[in-house]
Design an enzyme around this catalytic site. Structure first.
Site, PDB file in Angstrom:
ATOM      1  N   ASP A  29      13.235  -6.167  -4.131  1.00  0.00           N
ATOM      2  CA  ASP A  29      12.245  -6.168  -3.058  1.00  0.00           C
ATOM      3  C   ASP A  29      11.660  -4.779  -2.824  1.00  0.00           C
ATOM      4  O   ASP A  29      10.765  -4.605  -2.002  1.00  0.00           O
ATOM      5  CB  ASP A  29      12.820  -6.746  -1.767  1.00  0.00           C
ATOM      6  CG  ASP A  29      13.923  -5.896  -1.149  1.00  0.00           C
ATOM      7  OD1 ASP A  29      14.217  -4.799  -1.681  1.00  0.00           O
ATOM      8  OD2 ASP A  29      14.493  -6.319  -0.129  1.00  0.00           O
ATOM      9  N   ASP A  30      12.175  -3.787  -3.546  1.00  0.00           N
ATOM     10  CA  ASP A  30      11.700  -2.411  -3.382  1.00  0.00           C
ATOM     11  C   ASP A  30      10.470  -2.093  -4.217  1.00  0.00           C
ATOM     12  O   ASP A  30       9.876  -1.033  -4.064  1.00  0.00           O
ATOM     13  CB  ASP A  30      12.811  -1.420  -3.749  1.00  0.00           C
ATOM     14  CG  ASP A  30      13.987  -1.498  -2.798  1.00  0.00           C
ATOM     15  OD1 ASP A  30      13.758  -1.548  -1.580  1.00  0.00           O
ATOM     16  OD2 ASP A  30      15.138  -1.543  -3.279  1.00  0.00           O
ATOM     17  N   SER A  61      10.576  -5.075   1.313  1.00  0.00           N
ATOM     18  CA  SER A  61      11.883  -5.256   1.948  1.00  0.00           C
ATOM     19  C   SER A  61      11.774  -6.109   3.204  1.00  0.00           C
ATOM     20  O   SER A  61      10.755  -6.106   3.895  1.00  0.00           O
ATOM     21  CB  SER A  61      12.482  -3.895   2.310  1.00  0.00           C
ATOM     22  OG  SER A  61      12.775  -3.151   1.146  1.00  0.00           O
ATOM     23  N   ASN A 138      19.262  -2.608  -4.700  1.00  0.00           N
ATOM     24  CA  ASN A 138      18.408  -2.321  -3.564  1.00  0.00           C
ATOM     25  C   ASN A 138      18.678  -0.924  -3.030  1.00  0.00           C
ATOM     26  O   ASN A 138      19.749  -0.363  -3.225  1.00  0.00           O
ATOM     27  CB  ASN A 138      18.688  -3.356  -2.464  1.00  0.00           C
ATOM     28  CG  ASN A 138      17.724  -3.250  -1.303  1.00  0.00           C
ATOM     29  OD1 ASN A 138      16.545  -3.526  -1.456  1.00  0.00           O
ATOM     30  ND2 ASN A 138      18.223  -2.850  -0.144  1.00  0.00           N
ATOM     31  N   SER A 171      23.082  -4.267  -3.993  1.00  0.00           N
ATOM     32  CA  SER A 171      22.510  -3.294  -3.064  1.00  0.00           C
ATOM     33  C   SER A 171      23.373  -2.040  -3.070  1.00  0.00           C
ATOM     34  O   SER A 171      24.603  -2.111  -3.120  1.00  0.00           O
ATOM     35  CB  SER A 171      22.438  -3.870  -1.651  1.00  0.00           C
ATOM     36  OG  SER A 171      21.657  -5.054  -1.629  1.00  0.00           O
TER      37      SER A 171
END
Length: 353
Positions: A29-30, A61, A138, A171
């Site tokens: 999502d970055d 994010s 993440n 993450s």
């Protein structure tokens, strides 16, 4: 296996057999320019796996599993880090690698675009699926049950698992960095990728030929603490609940805007434990103590078979049909007839959708 240096990891990678190579789809999502993503991508490729990345064109994010498609066929602004200019197609290859793709949508949307557009058109031998989906690492940890609906990293993984692909969401605790600013073997993005690779590789190496990396509908949530001295912290089996946080809305009187913070003390609701091994420590607690947490989850949100669930159902016992209800009992024939009238609703939508 515990790797204490980049040299040791590289040596281990040299032993990887292409006979064990997997088709691995990656996302996050970055954004597709993430240093963490690119470093893990390189390690997986060096290990002999065939890897394709499809990740957001911009930082995404906190989008969870929402599926938001690009509303334009072309980028209206440059992608993150100006890697792709405005006016370029909303989906395409990164200039640095033919196997790294961007899409101007949410993380879950990127997963679906990968499966239903990128792979069929450009990787037909993948047969519109993958052996494994890996998200991240993440920037920042994703701990506790609340982030299962909040984290885009987890959301992209959920999307893959929903399409019958084993998924691992990872993450780490380092800060955001463009991939072209990652320099040296001691860079935090490199260290995060090394630990991530160690966990992913362990799952792969302990999977028998012809067996899926994870059971159908299963996923794994991995969280990595701040890393020091290039060593891998203890890796611990955990559960999502246990000292886990959830959010509060914090209002700024000066700006008139809201931001988030964590509930203090931690909320009981987010830490109510019903499923799985209740003796396992919570992942939030483990990462706070410097360990790497590995939690296993499934797509099945159904509550456990216990007294609490029975009490909930009992409250509508006078309305429901079927066993345990006071209404008309249903039969398989009745259900099938209703399904015929509504059309197919329970058919799978895996590869070939």
């Amino acid at each position: 296996m515990r790797l204490s240096s980049y040299t040791a990891l590289t040596a281990a990678l040299g032993l990887a057999s292409t006979a064990d190579a997997l088709k691995i789809l990656m996302g996050n999502d970055d954004g597709f320019g993430s240093g963490n993503l690119r470093e893990l991508y390189k390690l997986l490729v060096d290990a002999g796996h065939e890897v394709v990345v499809v990740a957001p064109a911009q930082q995404q994010s906190g989008k969870g599993g929402t599926v938001i498609w690009s509303e334009t066929a072309n980028l209206t602004i440059p992608s993150q880090y100006n890697l792709i200019p405005a006016g370029a197609p909303s989906v395409g290859r990164d200039n640095s690698s033919q196997d790294i793709w961007y899409y101007d949508g949410t993380p879950a949307a990127c997963t679906f675009v990968a499966l239903d557009w990128v792979l069929p058109r450009y990787y037909p031998e993948w047969k519109q699926t993958a052996d494994l989906f890996v998200a991240g690492p993440n920037y920042g940890t994703n701990l506790g049950a609340f982030v299962m609906g909040l984290s885009g990293t987890v959301g992209a993984t959920f999307a893959a698992i929903s399409r019958s692909i084993p998924g691992i969401a990872i993450s780490a605790s380092n800060r955001a960095v463009p991939y072209f600013n990652v320099t040296g073997a001691s860079h935090p993005a490199v260290l995060a990728a090394q630990v991530s690779f160690e966990v992913v590789n362990e799952f792969i190496e302990n999977t028998m030929d012809g067996q899926a990396v994870l059971p159908l509908g299963y996923g794994v949530n991995v969280n990595i603490p701040t890393l020091v001295n290039g060593t891998t912290p203890p890796i611990i089996k955990t559960r999502l609940t246990g000292n886990a946080n959830t959010d509060v809305a914090v209002y700024n009187e000066t700006t008139g805007l809201f931001d988030w913070d964590n509930v203090d003390p931690v909320a009981a609701g987010i830490n109510a434990a019903y499923n799985g091994d209740l003796s396992l420590p919570g992942e939030t607690w483990v990462v706070a103590g410097g360990g790497v947490s590995v939690s296993v989850f499934t797509m099945d949100y159904t509550s456990p078979s216990n007294t609490y669930t029975e009490l909930v159902f009992d409250k509508i016992g006078g309305l429901v049909v079927g066993e345990g209800g006071n209404g008309t009992k249903y039969s398989r024939r009745m259900v099938e007839e209703r399904m015929r009238k509504r059309g197919a609703m329970l058919s799978g939508r895996d590869g070939g959708a």
